[in-house]
Write a protein that holds these residues in place. Sequence first.
Motif, PDB file in Angstrom:
ATOM      1  N   MET A 128      -6.891  25.154 -28.277  1.00  0.00           N
ATOM      2  CA  MET A 128      -6.937  25.796 -29.594  1.00  0.00           C
ATOM      3  C   MET A 128      -6.130  27.089 -29.633  1.00  0.00           C
ATOM      4  O   MET A 128      -5.756  27.573 -30.690  1.00  0.00           O
ATOM      5  N   ARG A 155     -11.227   5.475 -32.331  1.00  0.00           N
ATOM      6  CA  ARG A 155     -11.434   6.855 -32.810  1.00  0.00           C
ATOM      7  C   ARG A 155     -12.868   7.299 -32.619  1.00  0.00           C
ATOM      8  O   ARG A 155     -13.125   8.421 -32.202  1.00  0.00           O
ATOM      9  N   TRP A 156     -13.815   6.415 -32.947  1.00  0.00           N
ATOM     10  CA  TRP A 156     -15.220   6.808 -32.843  1.00  0.00           C
ATOM     11  C   TRP A 156     -15.694   6.825 -31.391  1.00  0.00           C
ATOM     12  O   TRP A 156     -16.563   7.618 -31.025  1.00  0.00           O
ATOM     13  N   ALA A 208     -14.563  10.067 -30.264  1.00  0.00           N
ATOM     14  CA  ALA A 208     -15.474  11.098 -30.786  1.00  0.00           C
ATOM     15  C   ALA A 208     -16.736  11.184 -29.918  1.00  0.00           C
ATOM     16  O   ALA A 208     -17.225  12.281 -29.620  1.00  0.00           O
ATOM     17  N   ASP A 229     -15.875  13.087 -26.742  1.00  0.00           N
ATOM     18  CA  ASP A 229     -15.875  14.533 -27.030  1.00  0.00           C
ATOM     19  C   ASP A 229     -17.306  15.044 -27.140  1.00  0.00           C
ATOM     20  O   ASP A 229     -17.638  16.130 -26.669  1.00  0.00           O
ATOM     21  N   GLY A 230     -18.138  14.247 -27.820  1.00  0.00           N
ATOM     22  CA  GLY A 230     -19.521  14.644 -28.068  1.00  0.00           C
ATOM     23  C   GLY A 230     -20.310  14.793 -26.774  1.00  0.00           C
ATOM     24  O   GLY A 230     -21.159  15.682 -26.658  1.00  0.00           O
ATOM     25  N   ARG A 259     -22.214  18.170 -25.664  1.00  0.00           N
ATOM     26  CA  ARG A 259     -23.615  18.300 -25.214  1.00  0.00           C
ATOM     27  C   ARG A 259     -23.715  19.186 -23.974  1.00  0.00           C
ATOM     28  O   ARG A 259     -24.611  20.009 -23.857  1.00  0.00           O
ATOM     29  N   LEU A 266     -19.394  15.261 -42.359  1.00  0.00           N
ATOM     30  CA  LEU A 266     -17.999  14.789 -42.527  1.00  0.00           C
ATOM     31  C   LEU A 266     -17.266  15.646 -43.560  1.00  0.00           C
ATOM     32  O   LEU A 266     -16.096  15.984 -43.375  1.00  0.00           O
ATOM     33  N   LEU A 310     -14.811  25.270 -34.713  1.00  0.00           N
ATOM     34  CA  LEU A 310     -14.136  25.134 -33.424  1.00  0.00           C
ATOM     35  C   LEU A 310     -13.970  26.506 -32.759  1.00  0.00           C
ATOM     36  O   LEU A 310     -14.115  26.626 -31.539  1.00  0.00           O
ATOM     37  N   ALA A 353     -26.454  14.398 -32.403  1.00  0.00           N
ATOM     38  CA  ALA A 353     -25.817  15.716 -32.211  1.00  0.00           C
ATOM     39  C   ALA A 353     -24.477  15.552 -31.485  1.00  0.00           C
ATOM     40  O   ALA A 353     -23.491  16.224 -31.825  1.00  0.00           O
ATOM     41  N   ALA A 354     -24.428  14.635 -30.517  1.00  0.00           N
ATOM     42  CA  ALA A 354     -23.162  14.379 -29.803  1.00  0.00           C
ATOM     43  C   ALA A 354     -22.111  13.845 -30.776  1.00  0.00           C
ATOM     44  O   ALA A 354     -20.941  14.234 -30.725  1.00  0.00           O
ATOM     45  N   ILE A 355     -22.527  12.960 -31.672  1.00  0.00           N
ATOM     46  CA  ILE A 355     -21.580  12.394 -32.650  1.00  0.00           C
ATOM     47  C   ILE A 355     -21.068  13.504 -33.578  1.00  0.00           C
ATOM     48  O   ILE A 355     -19.882  13.538 -33.923  1.00  0.00           O
ATOM     49  N   ASP A 396     -20.773  16.754 -32.808  1.00  0.00           N
ATOM     50  CA  ASP A 396     -19.774  17.487 -31.998  1.00  0.00           C
ATOM     51  C   ASP A 396     -18.465  16.708 -31.953  1.00  0.00           C
ATOM     52  O   ASP A 396     -17.379  17.281 -32.040  1.00  0.00           O
ATOM     53  N   GLY A 397     -18.602  15.389 -31.771  1.00  0.00           N
ATOM     54  CA  GLY A 397     -17.430  14.532 -31.641  1.00  0.00           C
ATOM     55  C   GLY A 397     -16.568  14.545 -32.895  1.00  0.00           C
ATOM     56  O   GLY A 397     -15.340  14.497 -32.812  1.00  0.00           O
ATOM     57  N   ILE A 398     -17.199  14.608 -34.062  1.00  0.00           N
ATOM     58  CA  ILE A 398     -16.447  14.652 -35.326  1.00  0.00           C
ATOM     59  C   ILE A 398     -15.566  15.906 -35.354  1.00  0.00           C
ATOM     60  O   ILE A 398     -14.381  15.837 -35.693  1.00  0.00           O
ATOM     61  N   GLY A 426     -14.614  17.548 -32.710  1.00  0.00           N
ATOM     62  CA  GLY A 426     -13.625  17.342 -31.635  1.00  0.00           C
ATOM     63  C   GLY A 426     -12.410  16.577 -32.141  1.00  0.00           C
ATOM     64  O   GLY A 426     -11.269  16.905 -31.815  1.00  0.00           O
ATOM     65  N   ARG A 427     -12.658  15.544 -32.962  1.00  0.00           N
ATOM     66  CA  ARG A 427     -11.541  14.775 -33.555  1.00  0.00           C
ATOM     67  C   ARG A 427     -10.623  15.680 -34.372  1.00  0.00           C
ATOM     68  O   ARG A 427      -9.407  15.556 -34.316  1.00  0.00           O
ATOM     69  N   VAL A 431      -8.134  17.524 -32.111  1.00  0.00           N
ATOM     70  CA  VAL A 431      -7.062  16.866 -31.344  1.00  0.00           C
ATOM     71  C   VAL A 431      -6.383  15.695 -32.029  1.00  0.00           C
ATOM     72  O   VAL A 431      -5.340  15.242 -31.566  1.00  0.00           O
ATOM     73  N   ASP A 432      -6.975  15.164 -33.108  1.00  0.00           N
ATOM     74  CA  ASP A 432      -6.476  13.910 -33.666  1.00  0.00           C
ATOM     75  C   ASP A 432      -6.096  14.079 -35.138  1.00  0.00           C
ATOM     76  O   ASP A 432      -6.940  13.970 -36.023  1.00  0.00           O
ATOM     77  N   PHE A 454      -7.310  11.581 -37.793  1.00  0.00           N
ATOM     78  CA  PHE A 454      -8.724  11.466 -38.164  1.00  0.00           C
ATOM     79  C   PHE A 454      -8.920  12.164 -39.509  1.00  0.00           C
ATOM     80  O   PHE A 454      -8.877  13.396 -39.583  1.00  0.00           O
ATOM     81  N   GLU A 481     -13.417   8.249 -43.123  1.00  0.00           N
ATOM     82  CA  GLU A 481     -14.180   7.758 -41.966  1.00  0.00           C
ATOM     83  C   GLU A 481     -15.624   7.415 -42.293  1.00  0.00           C
ATOM     84  O   GLU A 481     -16.370   6.967 -41.435  1.00  0.00           O
ATOM     85  N   MET A 505     -18.520   5.481 -39.940  1.00  0.00           N
ATOM     86  CA  MET A 505     -19.659   6.280 -39.470  1.00  0.00           C
ATOM     87  C   MET A 505     -20.975   5.647 -39.926  1.00  0.00           C
ATOM     88  O   MET A 505     -21.933   5.557 -39.136  1.00  0.00           O
TER      89      MET A 505
END
Lengths: 199, 199
Positions: free
Chosen positions: A115, A159-160, A163, A166-167, A171, B95, B108, B162-164, B166-168, B170-171, B174-175, B178, B183, B187
Amino acid sequence: MRKVDPEKHAARRQVIVDAAIACFARKGFHGTSTAEICAEAGMSPGNLFHYFPTKHAIITAIVEEERQETAEFFRELHESPDLFAALLGFMDVVLGLAADPVYSSLALEIAAEAMRDEHIGELVAANDAELRAALSALIKAASGRGQIDAAIDPEAGARWIAAIIDGIFGRIAVDPGFKPDQERPMMHLLLTRFLCPKP
Amino acid sequence: MRKVDPEKHAARRQVIVDAAIACFARKGFHGTSTAEICAEAGMSPGNLFHYFPTKHAIITAIVEEERQETAEFFRELHESPDLFAALLGFMDVVLGLAADPVYSSLALEIAAEAMRDEHIGELVAANDAELRAALSALIKAASGRGQIDAAIDPEAGARWIAAIIDGIFGRIAVDPGFKPDQERPMMHLLLTRFLCPKP
């Protein structure tokens, strides 16, 4: 002029990268001096400079190493008879890496650095694109063999899954109760239900 | 001595927080000076200092505001007749926030800062614990009403949601492909299959 032995050169480079990884995981990129990396690698600053002109160059090498290892892993994955099982196996490896304090600290450091530093950001985004392409190809092949639900668009599915990866590292950063080695059953349930629901 | 009007005080505080959010989203925490926050808020440094002695105190206020908003959201969620639909609604909001460039940059930035600053790290971890507790309570209640599969352990399910989340974010980091607003169907499919598979 002395000839450079490429194998010896690569081995010395790896010693530095490994020393840097240990330092970065302990104190972060910005908290680590090149002097500390030299001490950890048992090398003089002049010698280190010969291999890596800057700390930034070492980080670049770490991200590149990560890319190569992932690519290698996926090449082998495609030879599995059950591609969904192979995907679960890959995700088990991800959980294993998240459980490794050195690897997970480093992964979070790299994400934060991506970042701040445009060049590292580009490298990390390129690695991510490569990972998604590999996951997408795996889903497509698995779908063709009936091992993953054909209703899952390979690119969107990839993609998911990215994700979720990353998630998992997210954690590690915020949730001390998240123990990767105990999370395998829930992750398998999540991925199995998502990608290959019972008819 | 002048009396402090609490409403006026809170309003001025909010002006500063909003100005800081705009600056942080543009240039990051470390790239933003208090002078820039003052300019954005249309306030003198002395005046700003009266409300927030340091930039760190402003970041703390932002994380606290986030906590309150999430708590408020979940209080209302529990009144829904369909708790799984309410959970999907919450994830749609996530989202939507990820699609907002100011919010996602800030999220971020906060995640990166949580790794560098112990106090911010503790606040972020406390917010995360509160979010997981709210998600877990929602899953438990939904499970009791048959709106979520009883085989999902509420705490473990909350962890992976919660991981998902964070993952959103994260996308977003880097992506570039996305697009959160596109999405939503994937989801919903992921969460529906995970949490309430067809019998």
